[in-house]
Design a protein around this motif. Structure first.
Motif, mmCIF file in Angstrom:
data_model
loop_
_atom_site.group_PDB
_atom_site.id
_atom_site.type_symbol
_atom_site.label_atom_id
_atom_site.label_comp_id
_atom_site.label_asym_id
_atom_site.label_seq_id
_atom_site.Cartn_x
_atom_site.Cartn_y
_atom_site.Cartn_z
ATOM 1 N N GLY A 185 15.141 8.710 -4.364
ATOM 2 C CA GLY A 185 15.346 8.854 -5.802
ATOM 3 C C GLY A 185 14.827 7.711 -6.644
ATOM 4 N N PHE A 186 14.034 6.817 -6.057
ATOM 5 C CA PHE A 186 13.507 5.649 -6.774
ATOM 6 C C PHE A 186 12.112 5.959 -7.296
ATOM 7 C CE2 PHE A 186 11.597 1.456 -7.226
ATOM 8 C CZ PHE A 186 12.636 0.642 -7.631
ATOM 9 N N ARG A 187 11.926 5.808 -8.589
ATOM 10 C CA ARG A 187 10.611 5.956 -9.209
ATOM 11 C C ARG A 187 10.226 4.592 -9.774
ATOM 12 N NH1 ARG A 187 11.747 9.738 -6.607
ATOM 13 N NH2 ARG A 187 11.622 11.947 -7.182
ATOM 14 N N ASP A 188 9.181 4.005 -9.231
ATOM 15 C CA ASP A 188 8.891 2.597 -9.506
ATOM 16 C C ASP A 188 8.314 2.349 -10.897
ATOM 17 O OD1 ASP A 188 8.723 -0.158 -8.098
ATOM 18 O OD2 ASP A 188 6.782 0.079 -9.103
ATOM 19 N N ARG A 189 7.302 3.113 -11.258
ATOM 20 C CA ARG A 189 6.626 3.025 -12.556
ATOM 21 C C ARG A 189 5.870 1.707 -12.752
ATOM 22 N NH1 ARG A 189 10.136 3.762 -17.239
ATOM 23 N NH2 ARG A 189 8.402 4.817 -18.241
ATOM 24 N N ASN A 190 5.719 0.948 -11.679
ATOM 25 C CA ASN A 190 4.934 -0.289 -11.713
ATOM 26 C C ASN A 190 4.321 -0.489 -10.327
ATOM 27 O OD1 ASN A 190 3.972 -2.502 -13.181
ATOM 28 N ND2 ASN A 190 5.547 -3.853 -12.379
ATOM 29 N N LEU A 191 3.758 0.596 -9.800
ATOM 30 C CA LEU A 191 3.356 0.643 -8.398
ATOM 31 C C LEU A 191 1.925 0.141 -8.251
ATOM 32 C CD1 LEU A 191 4.680 1.390 -5.751
ATOM 33 C CD2 LEU A 191 3.853 3.721 -6.039
ATOM 34 N N ASP A 192 1.791 -1.170 -8.139
ATOM 35 C CA ASP A 192 0.496 -1.809 -7.987
ATOM 36 C C ASP A 192 0.430 -2.528 -6.651
ATOM 37 O OD1 ASP A 192 -0.433 -1.080 -10.542
ATOM 38 O OD2 ASP A 192 0.635 -2.761 -11.449
ATOM 39 N N LEU A 193 -0.757 -2.641 -6.092
ATOM 40 C CA LEU A 193 -0.926 -3.308 -4.803
ATOM 41 C C LEU A 193 -0.458 -4.754 -4.850
ATOM 42 C CD1 LEU A 193 -4.424 -1.949 -3.674
ATOM 43 C CD2 LEU A 193 -2.166 -1.264 -2.834
ATOM 44 N N ARG A 194 -0.629 -5.404 -5.982
ATOM 45 C CA ARG A 194 -0.210 -6.808 -6.059
ATOM 46 C C ARG A 194 1.305 -6.962 -5.976
ATOM 47 N NH1 ARG A 194 -1.487 -5.529 -11.451
ATOM 48 N NH2 ARG A 194 0.258 -5.756 -12.911
ATOM 49 N N ASN A 195 2.041 -5.874 -6.186
ATOM 50 C CA ASN A 195 3.503 -5.920 -6.136
ATOM 51 C C ASN A 195 4.061 -5.375 -4.823
ATOM 52 O OD1 ASN A 195 3.577 -6.918 -8.776
ATOM 53 N ND2 ASN A 195 3.532 -4.852 -9.636
ATOM 54 N N LEU A 196 3.194 -5.148 -3.849
ATOM 55 C CA LEU A 196 3.607 -4.711 -2.518
ATOM 56 C C LEU A 196 3.344 -5.849 -1.539
ATOM 57 C CD1 LEU A 196 2.105 -1.106 -2.517
ATOM 58 C CD2 LEU A 196 4.512 -1.726 -2.808
ATOM 59 N N LEU A 197 4.405 -6.392 -0.949
ATOM 60 C CA LEU A 197 4.283 -7.499 -0.003
ATOM 61 C C LEU A 197 4.324 -6.937 1.415
ATOM 62 C CD1 LEU A 197 6.635 -10.140 -1.647
ATOM 63 C CD2 LEU A 197 4.202 -9.710 -2.064
ATOM 64 N N VAL A 198 3.414 -7.426 2.249
ATOM 65 C CA VAL A 198 3.210 -6.858 3.581
ATOM 66 C C VAL A 198 3.572 -7.881 4.647
ATOM 67 C CG1 VAL A 198 1.528 -5.808 5.135
ATOM 68 C CG2 VAL A 198 1.336 -5.460 2.658
ATOM 69 N N GLN A 199 4.375 -7.432 5.624
ATOM 70 C CA GLN A 199 4.684 -8.215 6.821
ATOM 71 C C GLN A 199 4.141 -7.489 8.040
ATOM 72 O OE1 GLN A 199 8.917 -8.678 7.155
ATOM 73 N NE2 GLN A 199 8.981 -10.563 5.974
ATOM 74 N N HIS A 200 3.609 -8.261 9.005
ATOM 75 C CA HIS A 200 3.186 -7.709 10.301
ATOM 76 C C HIS A 200 4.037 -8.360 11.387
ATOM 77 C CE1 HIS A 200 -0.562 -5.616 9.075
ATOM 78 N NE2 HIS A 200 -0.580 -6.521 8.124
#
Length: 205
Positions: free
Chosen positions: A136-151
């Protein structure tokens, strides 16, 4: 010196009316994000979004988003404190303090990754967005710079930051206008690397 001052810590982002600083405290890394509206012109100019007496500040909205994400099983920095300073009810300054998240922004990883890694990351991002939407979450600011990635051990974990415009709707997988808008914002960014279809195909699986 206040934690929200520009002279505090290491510069991460430095704009005219907002800034982010990294600070080390008790062997931990903290991020301090501050929004400042010094004049009445700035306060009235932003009243419809963040500064009016009846509006929650951007920092407060980001706090709420991080809290929701963490309490619903998603990766996100821990929000530690949120402070506001107001005059006659209008926002003058708002500050959000969070823990650091051990990850790198997707927009920094994708350009330097090989094709296989790019496809894997896009698929992980697609699955992450589907999971957000299902809850039920709609982000409305979904940019790659705001996605942090862990491996970790071949597993990819995605964390979301900077979601002050988020909305909550009834949980359940459905393509409402806000969900479609999220995809329409994100997919062109992935298309620059030729992996938009990988994200969408992951979402359909």
């Amino acid at each position: 010196m206040a934690l929200s001052d520009r002279d505090t810590g290491e510069i991460v982002v430095d704009h005219r009316s907002s800034w982010v600083r990294r600070v080390s405290a008790n062997a931990s890394e903290l991020f301090i994000k501050t929004y400042e509206y010094t004049s009445w012109g700035e306060r009235f100019g932003n009243w419809a979004k963040w500064t009016a007496p009846w509006r929650r500040s951007r920092a407060a909205r980001e706090w709420a988003a991080l809290t929701w994400l963490r309490t619903h099983g998603f990766a996100a920095p821990e929000p530690l404190a949120c402070f506001e300073s107001r005059r006659l009810g209008f926002l003058r300054r708002a500050t959000l303090i969070t823990t650091a998240f051990d990850g790198e922004a997707a927009d920094q990883i994708l350009p330097t990754s090989d094709a296989s890694t790019q496809r894997d990351l896009a698929a992980a991002i697609g699955a992450f967005v589907v999971a957000l939407h299902e809850r039920g979450f709609r982000d409305r600011n979904l940019d790659l710079r705001n996605l942090l990635v862990q491996h970790h051990g071949g597993q990819i974990t995605i964390a979301k930051i900077d979601s002050p415009r988020f909305r909550l709707v009834q949980p359940g997988r459905r393509e409402d206008a806000l969900a479609i808008a999220d995809w329409n914002r994100l997919l062109p960014q992935l298309a620059q690397f030729g992996v938009a279809d990988d994200a969408r195909n992951s979402a359909k699986s």
